[in-house]
Design an enzyme around this catalytic site. Structure first.
Site, PDB file in Angstrom:
ATOM      1  CG  HIS A 224       0.731  -3.360   5.399  1.00 38.10           C
ATOM      2  ND1 HIS A 224      -0.145  -3.112   4.371  1.00 38.10           N
ATOM      3  CD2 HIS A 224       1.369  -4.519   5.088  1.00 38.10           C
ATOM      4  CE1 HIS A 224      -0.058  -4.084   3.482  1.00 38.10           C
ATOM      5  NE2 HIS A 224       0.852  -4.950   3.889  1.00 38.10           N
TER       6      HIS A 224
ATOM      7  CD  GLU B 197      -1.473  -2.954   9.305  1.00 38.86           C
ATOM      8  OE1 GLU B 197      -1.262  -1.750   9.042  1.00 38.86           O
ATOM      9  OE2 GLU B 197      -1.968  -3.758   8.481  1.00 38.86           O
TER      10      GLU B 197
ATOM     11  CD  GLU C  99      -0.716   0.897   4.324  1.00 40.81           C
ATOM     12  OE1 GLU C  99      -1.959   0.839   4.226  1.00 40.81           O
ATOM     13  OE2 GLU C  99       0.010  -0.109   4.340  1.00 40.81           O
TER      14      GLU C  99
ATOM     15  CG  HIS D  57      -1.837  -1.197   1.245  1.00 41.93           C
ATOM     16  ND1 HIS D  57      -2.221  -1.848   2.397  1.00 41.93           N
ATOM     17  CD2 HIS D  57      -2.454  -1.823   0.213  1.00 41.93           C
ATOM     18  CE1 HIS D  57      -3.054  -2.841   2.065  1.00 41.93           C
ATOM     19  NE2 HIS D  57      -3.208  -2.840   0.756  1.00 41.93           N
TER      20      HIS D  57
END
Ligand code: ZN
Length: 377
Positions: A261, A337, A171, A168
């Site tokens: 991420h 994350e 990010e 992504h």
């Protein structure tokens, strides 16, 4: 006042810039029209003026919850990024700032440019035992490159670690994190890093989605594919980035996989593991818990209280990297994350979650890897 975004990872549309106290802006959709959230623009000619930049379509972006308790980042030089007062009111994101200089950049998170990406690859590849490799070409014709850090000792069967980031593209914290990981792996005075370098072969892809990155996307590649939903059936036409990496993984095997991420809403660093895959076992569960405990001990910016709800047994989404890799290779594979906002357990009023803290977290991941290394196979 002039506002533009005609540069690497720029994203904004100007609706009206006549009144500095209400500059109306909107975020462009990623290709495909489904996603948006990333913004990055430059303001000139507003030094000393109280400005309010209003992103009028904030409520229709991919993660409106991401705007709650969020503060935008700004920079005078494109190097140091600081947080500026930001509110989310009536569906608008309002960024308030009095620029100190004649040119200021604003963004969703500290950008990580393609030029810096190239510098990182070149710098790391200049070290002994490191090989820069080309996986293939993206849809926009960019090289998809990775790094192989060959084992420093002659071991018969080195463990195989794959670390990828920025599927992504918005990010960007993932690539700042990569700098910390790579710098530590190359630090000859770091005994733990040296030990791991001797046992492992590391395959690192710091940016899986260079096209989306340069285009200023939040979530998809040049044709609108969300790469982290392509791991079950990647194709050359739609998701060559994933196809190249997965094919190479099939050649090398994987003992440890980590996909890095950022999360728009949750103000924490956390791991999302592969509990929902059909092949989940007590062994994988123990490895996951050992990894998380060691990461937490090594760096208090990591925690395991807050995170995503666990997938129910057998209900994992096999199109996602960590699930696909864990199932395919019966190995520990996880998603890391990091927050766009800040770590709510240790807030930094000046910078929030920042490139420096991403690097530090990338550095610490080796402590967590060392804790699972003896039992990865
Ligand atoms: Zn993501």
């Amino acid at each position: 006042m002039q506002i533009d975004c005609g540069f690497d990872s720029g994203n904004i549309d100007v609706i009206s810039a006549e009144d500095p106290e209400r500059v109306e802006l909107s975020i462009r959709k990623d290709v495909g029209g489904e996603h948006s959230q990333w913004f990055h623009f430059r303001v000139r000619g507003a030094a000393g003026t109280d400005c309010c930049f209003c992103i009028t379509n904030a409520s229709t972006t991919s993660y409106p919850k991401g705007w709650e308790n969020y503060r935008a980042v700004a920079s005078d030089d494109g190097e140091r990024w600081f947080r500026v007062p930001t509110t989310y009111v009536d569906g608008e994101l309002r960024i308030q700032h009095r620029p100190a200089t004649d040119e200021v950049f604003y963004a969703y998170f500290a950008p990580y440019s393609f030029a810096r990406h190239e510098q990182l690859l070149a710098r790391v590849a200049g070290h002994e035992g490191v090989e820069r490799f080309r996986l293939g070409e993206t849809l926009d014709g960019r090289p998809l490159d990775g790094l192989i850090l060959h084992p420093t000792e002659d071991v018969a069967s080195p463990k195989i670690a794959w670390v990828v980031g920025r599927q992504h593209p918005g990010e960007t914290m993932a690539e700042w994190w990569m700098e910390g990981l790579l710098d530590r792996l190359l630090d000859g005075s770091d005994a733990l890093a040296k030990k791991l370098r001797a046992q492992f072969i590391f395959y690192v892809v710091p940016n899986m989605n260079p096209d989306g990155s340069v285009r200023g996307h939040l979530r998809v590649n040049a044709c609108g594919a969300n790469l982290n939903r392509e791991w079950e059936t990647p194709t050359l036409a739609r998701s060559p980035e994933v196809l190249f990496v997965r094919d190479m993984m099939d050649e090398t095997g994987v003992d440890f996989g980590l996909d890095v991420h950022g999360d728009e809403a949750l103000p924490y660093n956390f791991i999302s593991a592969a509990e929902g895959i059909p092949g989940w076992t007590p062994r994988l569960d123990t490895l996951t818990e050992t990894f998380k405990s060691a990461y937490e001990a090594a760096n208090p910016d990591f925690q395991s209280v807050y995170g995503y709800e666990l997938d129910k047994p057998g209900q994992g989404n096999m199109t996602m990297c960590s699930n696909q890799v864990s199932q395919r290779f019966d190995c520990l594979a996880m998603t890391l994350e990091m927050p766009f906002k800040d770590n709510a357990n240790a807030p930094d009023l000046e910078e929030g979650w920042s490139p420096d803290r991403c690097r530090a977290l990338g550095h610490s991941v080796l402590d967590a890897l060392a804790a699972v290394a003896p039992t990865l196979r």
